[in-house]
Design a protein around this motif. Structure first.
Motif, PDB file in Angstrom:
ATOM      1  N   LEU A 122       0.844  -1.183   0.000  1.00 39.50           N
ATOM      2  CA  LEU A 122       0.000   0.000   0.000  1.00 39.50           C
ATOM      3  C   LEU A 122       0.882   1.236   0.000  1.00 39.50           C
ATOM      4  O   LEU A 122       1.822   1.324   0.769  1.00 39.50           O
ATOM      5  CB  LEU A 122      -0.889   0.003   1.251  1.00 39.50           C
ATOM      6  N   ARG A 123       0.585   2.175  -0.877  1.00 41.02           N
ATOM      7  CA  ARG A 123       1.287   3.461  -0.904  1.00 41.02           C
ATOM      8  C   ARG A 123       0.247   4.554  -0.753  1.00 41.02           C
ATOM      9  O   ARG A 123      -0.706   4.610  -1.527  1.00 41.02           O
ATOM     10  CB  ARG A 123       2.036   3.645  -2.217  1.00 41.02           C
ATOM     11  N   LEU A 124       0.436   5.395   0.234  1.00 43.91           N
ATOM     12  CA  LEU A 124      -0.467   6.517   0.458  1.00 43.91           C
ATOM     13  C   LEU A 124       0.309   7.788   0.139  1.00 43.91           C
ATOM     14  O   LEU A 124       1.215   8.169   0.859  1.00 43.91           O
ATOM     15  CB  LEU A 124      -0.948   6.535   1.913  1.00 43.91           C
ATOM     16  N   LEU A 125      -0.053   8.427  -0.950  1.00 42.28           N
ATOM     17  CA  LEU A 125       0.668   9.596  -1.417  1.00 42.28           C
ATOM     18  C   LEU A 125      -0.146  10.861  -1.172  1.00 42.28           C
ATOM     19  O   LEU A 125      -1.373  10.833  -1.223  1.00 42.28           O
ATOM     20  CB  LEU A 125       0.974   9.455  -2.909  1.00 42.28           C
ATOM     21  N   ASN A 126       0.536  11.958  -0.936  1.00 39.95           N
ATOM     22  CA  ASN A 126      -0.090  13.282  -0.797  1.00 39.95           C
ATOM     23  C   ASN A 126      -1.189  13.312   0.266  1.00 39.95           C
ATOM     24  O   ASN A 126      -2.263  13.868   0.038  1.00 39.95           O
ATOM     25  CB  ASN A 126      -0.643  13.762  -2.142  1.00 39.95           C
ATOM     26  N   LEU A 127      -0.925  12.699   1.413  1.00 38.92           N
ATOM     27  CA  LEU A 127      -1.902  12.722   2.499  1.00 38.92           C
ATOM     28  C   LEU A 127      -1.948  14.104   3.140  1.00 38.92           C
ATOM     29  O   LEU A 127      -0.928  14.792   3.219  1.00 38.92           O
ATOM     30  CB  LEU A 127      -1.519  11.702   3.574  1.00 38.92           C
ATOM     31  N   PRO A 128      -3.112  14.515   3.635  1.00 43.30           N
ATOM     32  CA  PRO A 128      -3.167  15.761   4.395  1.00 43.30           C
ATOM     33  C   PRO A 128      -2.321  15.616   5.664  1.00 43.30           C
ATOM     34  O   PRO A 128      -2.113  14.502   6.157  1.00 43.30           O
ATOM     35  CB  PRO A 128      -4.646  15.920   4.736  1.00 43.30           C
TER      36      PRO A 128
END
Length: 117
Positions: A46-52
Motif C-alpha cells: 500500500l502506498r499513500l501519497l499526498n496525504l493531508p
C-alpha cells in the motif's frame, strides 16, 4: 491487492432475447453485490501519497499524516490547526548596594512564554 473482478458481460444479440437480458442482469447484479459488500480488502502493499498533514476540517474516517504517524479523523475529536501564543511574563528590578556605587539598577523582560498545541 486482491479485489473482486467485474464479471464478463454477454455480447448483445442482433434482436431482443429474453435469455440474453437475464444473463446481462445477472452479471450486473453480481457486480453490484460485490461492489457494495463490506468484505475486507486484502493488500500485498500500500502506498499513500499526498496525504493531508492535519485532521482539521476533514470528514470522519479520513486518514492523515501527523509527523511519522498515520491518524484517522474521529467524530467528536477536535483537530486544531496553527494555535500558538507569546506573551511577556513581567519585569525584574535588580538593585545593587555596593560601596562606592550609587543607585545601580536595571529593569527588563523576564522572557517569553510560547504555548504550542
Amino acid at each position: 491487492m486482491q479485489r473482486f473482478r467485474a464479471p464478463a458481460l454477454p455480447l448483445a444479440p442482433v434482436e431482443y432475447d429474453q435469455q440474453h437480458m437475464a444473463q446481462l442482469i445477472g452479471a450486473l447484479r453480481l457486480y453490484f453485490t460485490q461492489s457494495d459488500s463490506n468484505a475486507a480488502l486484502q493488500l500485498d502493499g500500500l502506498r499513500l501519497l499526498n496525504l493531508p498533514t492535519s485532521g482539521y476540517n476533514l470528514p470522519e474516517g479520513t486518514v492523515f499524516r501527523d509527523g511519522e504517524y498515520l491518524k484517522i479523523v474521529l467524530l467528536n475529536f477536535a483537530y486544531v490547526q496553527g494555535v500558538s501564543g507569546t506573551g511577556s511574563v513581567g519585569s525584574v528590578t535588580t538593585v545593587t548596594n555596593t560601596a562606592n556605587v550609587q543607585g545601580v539598577s536595571g529593569t527588563g523582560n523576564v522572557g517569553t512564554v510560547t504555548v504550542t498545541v
